[in-house]
Design an enzyme around this catalytic site. Structure first.
Site, PDB file in Angstrom:
ATOM      1  N   HIS A 278     -11.595 -31.874  -6.249  1.00 37.41           N
ATOM      2  CA  HIS A 278     -10.264 -31.594  -6.784  1.00 37.41           C
ATOM      3  C   HIS A 278      -9.247 -32.498  -6.094  1.00 37.41           C
ATOM      4  O   HIS A 278      -9.204 -32.563  -4.869  1.00 37.41           O
ATOM      5  CB  HIS A 278      -9.929 -30.123  -6.523  1.00 37.41           C
TER       6      HIS A 278
ATOM      7  N   SER B 108      -2.718 -30.861  -9.589  1.00 36.54           N
ATOM      8  CA  SER B 108      -3.135 -29.491  -9.862  1.00 36.54           C
ATOM      9  C   SER B 108      -2.008 -28.755 -10.588  1.00 36.54           C
ATOM     10  O   SER B 108      -1.596 -29.176 -11.669  1.00 36.54           O
ATOM     11  CB  SER B 108      -3.547 -28.812  -8.556  1.00 36.54           C
TER      12      SER B 108
ATOM     13  N   ASP C 101     -14.631 -31.496 -11.468  1.00 28.37           N
ATOM     14  CA  ASP C 101     -13.684 -30.697 -10.688  1.00 28.37           C
ATOM     15  C   ASP C 101     -13.822 -29.230 -11.095  1.00 28.37           C
ATOM     16  O   ASP C 101     -13.623 -28.885 -12.257  1.00 28.37           O
ATOM     17  CB  ASP C 101     -12.267 -31.210 -10.966  1.00 28.37           C
TER      18      ASP C 101
END
Length: 466
Positions: free
Chosen positions: A422, A180, A393
């Site tokens: 995610h 991320s 995602d």
């Protein structure tokens, strides 16, 4: 750097592995190396293989910005394929402004931690002014609380800290696994230190946009993901009892939010509900608990099933939220207040009930330090890296991976198709993803072409709850 015992926040790894912790002092402002310093907290789990198997260090970052990485060396390492655990000393660290590395403190943050908070979806001129005013007060609180560090809690500064960790450990290269926001941090490291990059995996990729632009894109993707959730819950109507069509499920959702807005339950209102929805939409294993929580509330009037396990205003959350805004606003120019207001109206035009929880960079419109330069990401001088992405995602849309790879020539993309969550590598339990990524980390060769893996699709409804 000397290592010793770790704080209680760092779990013990399974035997025979061991974790050790240390600190490293770095300049707050690298342009003033003799000035104020920040003490970084670092953790290490040594490689479990033989010296011949060892490939160096693998720095890991869990995301954010604002996430504490100190325990991540243990928790993420436990999920890595055995070949990677044997090859690397896994290094965790709290980026500056987070955890135990000079944690950012923005105080009340414009009332962010008030419960119930004001409805985060302003409707009408008066509500919009109140919303913008809360962002202005948040920025003022951060300026007072963070003080002279405000311009220096940036991704670029953290990239330089990563290289200081590498040097302190006596390693010639930094291999890195960033998830991320960690992908954004890795791309910044590649821009600053292209010749120090070892093997780099960027998972669930943040695209090369300004943070505010990214937040707007994410808000649109969340609308699409929520529509998928409504369809999924309707498909399992006998399990969740929220209706047999997506429109029925949406009506149940809207009724829940409307009732919580009118009659908050022990500090749990519309804003807190939106926060729970935001969290749930990012991982499909959280969909059934969300649907169950909505059903229980509508049936019994009890919102307990929608509440997070940890209260939002705990110390770790306060540091995360402060660091998140401080880093985003230090990374580049923010939007104007007029643009924030216009985008709010555009998003509401697309859907009158959006999920705006992830729009943290809106506060940058009022930030007291406004950087002129944007964070540099990627470099043609860096070696090819491996990007990993889930096809659907909603938190870091796959478009970001396609955009970032252009900044990293020769890189390859591993896509988990038919997946809606995610976090992918050593997270989704997909052998295709994990084997391709582990082979790259251990052998150092990028795949000859992009890798396409078959995902799990939408989840089943799970077992029935009372």
């Amino acid at each position: 750097m000397r290592f010793g015992d770790c704080p209680d926040s760092v779990p013990e790894p399974p035997a025979p592995d061991r974790v050790e912790c240390g600190t490293l002092d770095v300049p707050l402002d690298r342009a003033d190396p003799d000035g104020r310093r920040i003490r970084l907290a670092v953790s290490r789990v040594p490689a479990s293989g033989t010296p011949a198997e060892r490939r160096g260090i693998l720095l890991v970052n869990p995301g954010g910005p604002g996430g504490s990485g100190l325990p991540y060396a243990v928790t993420k390492r436990a999920k890595l394929p055995a070949s990677v655990r044997r090859a690397y000393d896994v290094i965790g660290f709290d980026p500056r402004g987070t955890g135990r590395s000079g944690p950012a403190d923005c105080g009340a943050m414009g009332g962010l931690f008030e419960q119930p908070a004001a409805d985060p979806v302003p409707v009408g001129e008066r509500a919009e002014r109140a919303y913008l005013d809360s962002l202005d007060r948040l920025a003022a609180d951060c300026a007072r609380g963070v003080g002279e560090a405000l311009p220096h809690l940036s991704t670029t500064a953290t990239a330089h800290d990563m290289d200081a960790v590498r040097a302190a450990l006596g390693e010639p290269r930094t291999s890195f696994l960033g998830v991320s926001y960690g992908s954004y941090l890795g791309a910044a490291y590649a821009a600053e230190f292209p010749h120090r990059v070892g093997r780099m995996v960027l998972d669930s990729v943040v695209g090369p946009w300004d943070w505010y632009d990214f937040d707007v894109r994410q808000s649109r993707q969340l609308l699409r993901q929520r529509a998928v959730f409504f369809t999924w819950a309707a498909r399992h109507a006998s399990r969740f009892d929220l209706g047999s069509t997506p429109a029925d499920v949406r009506a149940a959702y809207e009724r829940t939010r409307r009732n919580l807005a009118a009659r908050p339950q022990q500090g749990f209102g519309a804003a807190e509900f939106d926060r729970a929805v935001y969290r749930a939409l990012g991982r499909t294993e959280r969909w059934a608990p969300l649907a169950d929580g909505i059903r229980a509330y509508l049936r019994d009037g009890d919102a307990a099933g929608l509440r997070p396990a940890e209260p939002f205003d705990n110390p770790a959350s306060r540091t995360f939220e402060a660091a998140n805004r401080t880093v985003k606003c230090a990374d580049g120019p923010g939007p104007s207040a007029a643009r924030v207001r216009a985008d709010l109206r555009r998003i509401r035009h697309a859907d009158p009930l959006p999920v705006l929880t992830g729009m943290e960079a809106s506060a940058c419109a009022f930030w007291r330090h406004r950087p002129e330069e944007r964070t540099r990401l990627g470099s043609p001088a860096a070696p090819p890296v491996l990007l990993v992405a889930s096809e659907h995602d909603p938190v870091t849309p796959i478009e970001g991976a396609h955009r970032l790879r252009h900044r990293l020539p020769g890189s390859r993309l591993v896509t988990l198709h038919d997946d809606y969550s995610h976090g992918v590598f050593a997270s989704r339990g997909n052998a295709c993803v994990d084997e391709a990524t582990a082979a790259y980390l251990v052998d150092g060769q990028t795949p000859a072409a992009d890798v396409h893996c078959t995902g799990p699709g939408l989840p089943g409804p799970g077992p029935s709850t009372p």
